[in-house]
Design an enzyme around this catalytic site. Structure first.
Site: not given
Length: 264
Positions: A13, A15, A20, A141, A154
């Site tokens: 996804t 990408s 991605g 992350s 985030y």
């Protein structure tokens, strides 16, 4: 080590560009049939064409679907009913003061960064378990652990991805299906390149100097003292998607240059 993913279908996804796209290219280079996903068909087709150019003979198709909504996830699953490898890469981020983050912002981040992976894992994981082989990878992350004060919304969603990934891994016990997370650090994607160019222009610096200064000021604990490349992130994802990574399950794998000052 030669990674061979021939006969496997991979959905990546978000990408159309950045990490991605690098992941999709790496999977295609290892023989997988890859589905490139972006919000528009033009972007998905452009990304797919760039992979075929880089990897002659690659099996790639573009599918347009905005996976930040339930309808968008359903559209992707309708187009690709079954997958052996699912890379939950779609994500959004922005710097915003906590007191300015609205309820609508929180919902948008949760729907995009968290629920896209939840919905697609729910759609594809049962088939993986029935076939007794599959790989699900969440692109989290280092911000999942070092919550950035300027992007609390985030960081929160990236922490949620770790919890979901580990929980789903528990459902794979005794099977050849694995679920893992990969934690990139600062990465020189197209969006970051624009940011660095603007920063360099603003400060009257060469771009490489602006990039190095950003890392020193904002990610001072980095051991590599630079941005990672998108291919360096993709290499880890391709490995954990492979047959060779069969004993890696329920893990949070770091590709963040040593920013996190913890052993575990």
């Amino acid at each position: 080590m030669k990674i061979d993913l021939s006969g496997k279908t991979a959905v990546v996804t978000g990408s159309g560009s950045g990490i991605g796209l690098a992941i999709a290219r790496g999977l295609a280079g290892s023989g997988a049939s890859v589905v490139v996903n972006s919000r528009t068909q033009a972007k998905a087709d452009e990304a797919a064409a760039s992979i075929v150019k880089a990897v002659p003979g690659a099996k790639v198709r573009g599918v347009a679907a905005d996976v930040s909504s339930a309808a968008g996830c359903a559209k992707l699953v309708d187009a690709v009913p079954s997958a052996d490898i699912l890379i939950n890469n779609t994500g959004i981020y922005e710097s915003k003061d906590f007191f300015d983050i609205t309820d609508e912002d929180w919902t948008r981040y949760f729907e995009t960064n968290v629920m896209s992976g939840v919905r697609l894992s729910r759609a594809y994981m049962k088939g993986m378990l029935q076939r007794n082989w599959g790989r699900i990878v969440f692109i989290s992350s280092e911000s999942a652990i070092n919550i950035p004060t300027e992007m609390i919304q985030y960081g929160t969603t990236k922490t949620a991805q770790l919890a979901i990934s580990r929980g789903l891994a528990e459902l794979t016990k005794g099977t050849a299906v694995t679920v893992n997370s990969v934690l990139p650090g600062p990465t020189m994607s197209e969006g970051v390149e624009v940011f660095v160019k603007n920063l360099a222009k603003q400060n009257g610096q060469p771009e490489d100097e602006a990039a190095a200064q950003f890392i020193k000021q904002h990610r001072s604990t980095s051991l590599i003292q630079r941005f990672a490349s998108v291919d360096e992130i993709a290499n880890m994802v391709v490995y954990v998607s492979s047959r060779e990574a069969s004993a890696t399950n329920g893990a949070a794998l770091r590709v963040e240059g040593g920013i996190l000052q913890t052993i575990f």
